[in-house]
Every structure is written in structure tokens, then in C-alpha cells.
Design a protein around this motif. Structure first.
Motif, PDB file in Angstrom:
ATOM      1  N   GLY A 107       0.776  -1.225   0.000  1.00  9.72           N
ATOM      2  CA  GLY A 107       0.000   0.000   0.000  1.00  9.72           C
ATOM      3  C   GLY A 107       0.810   1.278   0.000  1.00  9.72           C
ATOM      4  N   ALA A 108       2.129   1.199   0.205  1.00 12.73           N
ATOM      5  CA  ALA A 108       2.983   2.383   0.224  1.00 12.73           C
ATOM      6  C   ALA A 108       3.680   2.533  -1.118  1.00 12.73           C
ATOM      7  N   TYR A 109       3.707   3.754  -1.654  1.00 11.90           N
ATOM      8  CA  TYR A 109       4.383   3.998  -2.925  1.00 11.90           C
ATOM      9  C   TYR A 109       5.890   3.943  -2.751  1.00 11.90           C
ATOM     10  N   ILE A 110       6.549   3.319  -3.736  1.00  9.00           N
ATOM     11  CA  ILE A 110       8.013   3.269  -3.769  1.00  9.00           C
ATOM     12  C   ILE A 110       8.472   3.901  -5.078  1.00  9.00           C
ATOM     13  N   ASP A 111       9.748   4.240  -5.155  1.00 10.39           N
ATOM     14  CA  ASP A 111      10.306   4.826  -6.362  1.00 10.39           C
ATOM     15  C   ASP A 111      10.443   3.742  -7.435  1.00 10.39           C
ATOM     16  N   PRO A 112       9.675   3.815  -8.528  1.00 16.07           N
ATOM     17  CA  PRO A 112       9.794   2.794  -9.578  1.00 16.07           C
ATOM     18  C   PRO A 112      11.190   2.707 -10.177  1.00 16.07           C
ATOM     19  N   ALA A 113      11.927   3.812 -10.208  1.00 14.24           N
ATOM     20  CA  ALA A 113      13.280   3.799 -10.775  1.00 14.24           C
ATOM     21  C   ALA A 113      14.189   2.848 -10.017  1.00 14.24           C
ATOM     22  N   SER A 114      13.873   2.580  -8.746  1.00 10.30           N
ATOM     23  CA  SER A 114      14.695   1.663  -7.958  1.00 10.30           C
ATOM     24  C   SER A 114      14.599   0.227  -8.461  1.00 10.30           C
ATOM     25  N   LEU A 115      13.637  -0.050  -9.321  1.00  7.73           N
ATOM     26  CA  LEU A 115      13.469  -1.405  -9.879  1.00  7.73           C
ATOM     27  C   LEU A 115      14.244  -1.604 -11.175  1.00  7.73           C
ATOM     28  N   PHE A 116      14.689  -0.510 -11.778  1.00 10.74           N
ATOM     29  CA  PHE A 116      15.319  -0.575 -13.092  1.00 10.74           C
ATOM     30  C   PHE A 116      16.810  -0.298 -12.994  1.00 10.74           C
ATOM     31  N   ALA A 117      17.602  -1.126 -13.668  1.00 10.33           N
ATOM     32  CA  ALA A 117      19.044  -0.896 -13.786  1.00 10.33           C
ATOM     33  C   ALA A 117      19.310  -0.438 -15.206  1.00 10.33           C
ATOM     34  N   VAL A 118      20.278   0.437 -15.369  1.00 12.44           N
ATOM     35  CA  VAL A 118      20.630   0.906 -16.700  1.00 12.44           C
ATOM     36  C   VAL A 118      22.055   0.460 -16.982  1.00 12.44           C
ATOM     37  N   GLY A 119      22.207  -0.483 -17.911  1.00 13.33           N
ATOM     38  CA  GLY A 119      23.524  -1.015 -18.246  1.00 13.33           C
ATOM     39  C   GLY A 119      24.055  -1.913 -17.141  1.00 13.33           C
ATOM     40  N   GLY A 120      25.156  -2.566 -17.402  1.00 16.44           N
ATOM     41  CA  GLY A 120      25.799  -3.394 -16.389  1.00 16.44           C
ATOM     42  C   GLY A 120      25.041  -4.666 -16.097  1.00 16.44           C
ATOM     43  N   PRO A 121      25.460  -5.360 -15.042  1.00 16.99           N
ATOM     44  CA  PRO A 121      24.841  -6.639 -14.704  1.00 16.99           C
ATOM     45  C   PRO A 121      23.453  -6.439 -14.096  1.00 16.99           C
ATOM     46  N   PRO A 122      22.643  -7.484 -14.048  1.00 19.05           N
ATOM     47  CA  PRO A 122      21.329  -7.373 -13.421  1.00 19.05           C
ATOM     48  C   PRO A 122      21.453  -6.906 -11.980  1.00 19.05           C
ATOM     49  N   ARG A 123      20.479  -6.146 -11.558  1.00 21.39           N
ATOM     50  CA  ARG A 123      20.467  -5.599 -10.193  1.00 21.39           C
ATOM     51  C   ARG A 123      19.652  -6.507  -9.295  1.00 21.39           C
ATOM     52  N   HIS A 124      20.213  -6.855  -8.153  1.00 24.88           N
ATOM     53  CA  HIS A 124      19.538  -7.726  -7.204  1.00 24.88           C
ATOM     54  C   HIS A 124      19.295  -6.957  -5.920  1.00 24.88           C
ATOM     55  N   ALA A 125      18.044  -6.871  -5.513  1.00 25.33           N
ATOM     56  CA  ALA A 125      17.704  -6.245  -4.241  1.00 25.33           C
ATOM     57  C   ALA A 125      17.024  -7.298  -3.395  1.00 25.33           C
ATOM     58  N   VAL A 126      17.388  -7.374  -2.160  1.00 20.88           N
ATOM     59  CA  VAL A 126      16.795  -8.358  -1.264  1.00 20.88           C
ATOM     60  C   VAL A 126      15.803  -7.636  -0.370  1.00 20.88           C
ATOM     61  N   LEU A 127      14.562  -8.067  -0.406  1.00 21.19           N
ATOM     62  CA  LEU A 127      13.528  -7.498   0.443  1.00 21.19           C
ATOM     63  C   LEU A 127      13.399  -8.397   1.671  1.00 21.19           C
ATOM     64  N   VAL A 128      13.440  -7.807   2.835  1.00 17.79           N
ATOM     65  CA  VAL A 128      13.363  -8.599   4.053  1.00 17.79           C
ATOM     66  C   VAL A 128      12.337  -8.002   5.002  1.00 17.79           C
ATOM     67  N   GLU A 129      11.865  -8.814   5.903  1.00 19.91           N
ATOM     68  CA  GLU A 129      10.982  -8.349   6.963  1.00 19.91           C
ATOM     69  C   GLU A 129      11.859  -7.983   8.150  1.00 19.91           C
ATOM     70  N   VAL A 130      11.715  -6.761   8.627  1.00 19.28           N
ATOM     71  CA  VAL A 130      12.480  -6.300   9.778  1.00 19.28           C
ATOM     72  C   VAL A 130      11.472  -5.921  10.855  1.00 19.28           C
ATOM     73  N   PRO A 131      11.622  -6.478  12.052  1.00 17.99           N
ATOM     74  CA  PRO A 131      10.625  -6.197  13.098  1.00 17.99           C
ATOM     75  C   PRO A 131      10.637  -4.747  13.526  1.00 17.99           C
TER      76      PRO A 131
END
Length: 174
Positions: A150-174
Motif C-alpha cells: 500500500g505504500a508507494y516506492i520509487d519505480p526507478a529503484s526497480l530498473f538498472a541501466v547497463g551493467g549486470p542485473p540488479r539484485h535487491a533483497v527485500l526482508v521483513e524487519v521487526p
């Protein structure tokens, strides 16, 4: 252990390049972003920009829930440009909102993307779509919004430009 996983997630995201307003598309580059979740029951999703057009208004989160800002990316598009799904998923809404064409897709990792500013819509609610599949055609500008829980995030954070694929790890933090 959760604290370590959260630090790894932050460092991974901070070290990765973001999409710029140059309009350069990850679709034509080898560096298409990948978002991975820690949970085994949520698969990875590959994301790419919905159009090959420059960003004219970047993500600007509002200071308050109803304050001014831009809860997504605004692309400079001309009428009739094909707008594509940023990733595979299920269409949860396809129709008009305040006179503008809107398509919302729920992705396997729990993110929801919405394209607003479509003059035609070529999908229906309930339909499964592939990443890059045409969802409709654009008007003069196209807005992409992405929400997590339900919270908006920056869509640009999902896209990589050039270079290797971008990996982001989403975790649950208490």
C-alpha cells in the motif's frame, strides 16, 4: 540474523545504479533489474520500464500522506505509444479513473504497478500478463506508480541501466 539481512538489503540497494531521466531503457540493455525476496514462497520478478521515453517528472515522495509530490514516474510520451507491463503478473484493474485509462498489475513478489494515462487498454482484469506485454497505448504523458504493501516506492529503484542485473533483497524487519 534479521539485522544482518536488513543491512545486506540496504547495501545491495544503495550500491546499485538507478534509472536516470535520460530515457535510456533497461529493455534494450543487459542490466534489467531483478527483485528477489528472502521468502521461498515469493518468486523473483524481472522489471523494465513501461515505455522507451524520457522521465519528465521523477519520484518525489510527499512529506505527508495527502501532501504534494509525485508518487511515481512521469514519462514524456506521444499519443499512441505502446505501454508495456513492467513485469509479469495478474491484471487487477483495467479501466477508467477520472477519465484516464488505468491498468494495475499485481506481481508475484507482492508489488503492484499502475500505468495511468492510457488512451486505449488491451487487457482485462484477471488476465495474466508477461513482462513487456502491451497493456495499451499512451496519451501525451504516462504515469507509472508502484506500491509495496500500500505504500508507494520509487519505480526507478526497480530498473538498472547497463551493467549486470540488479539484485535487491527485500526482508521483513521487526
Amino acid at each position: 540474523m534479521r539485522t544482518l539481512a536488513a543491512i545486506v538489503a540496504v547495501l545491495t540497494v544503495a550500491a546499485a545504479p538507478l534509472c536516470t531521466a535520460s530515457g535510456r531503457s533497461a529493455r534494450s540493455d543487459p542490466g534489467v533489474a531483478t527483485v528477489r525476496t528472502v521468502s521461498a514462497d515469493q518468486p523473483s520478478v524481472t522489471y523494465a520500464p513501461p515505455v522507451d521515453a524520457p522521465v519528465i517528472d521523477p519520484f518525489r515522495p510527499p512529506a505527508t500522506p495527502y501532501g504534494p509530490g509525485n508518487r511515481g514516474l512521469e514519462y514524456a510520451t506521444g499519443p499512441g505509444l505502446e505501454a508495456r507491463a513492467i513485469g509479469a503478473g495478474r491484471v487487477t484493474f483495467a479501466g477508467q479513473v477520472a477519465g484516464r485509462g488505468v491498468v494495475t498489475v499485481e506481481h508475484a513478489d507482492g508489488l503492484r504497478s499502475s500505468l495511468t494515462g492510457l488512451t486505449s487498454i488491451s487487457v482485462r482484469a484477471g488476465e495474466q500478463v508477461a513482462g513487456g506485454q502491451v497493456l495499451g497505448t499512451t496519451a501525451a504523458a504516462l504515469h507509472l506508480g508502484v506500491r509495496r504493501d500500500g505504500a508507494y516506492i520509487d519505480p526507478a529503484s526497480l530498473f538498472a541501466v547497463g551493467g549486470p542485473p540488479r539484485h535487491a533483497v527485500l526482508v521483513e524487519v521487526p
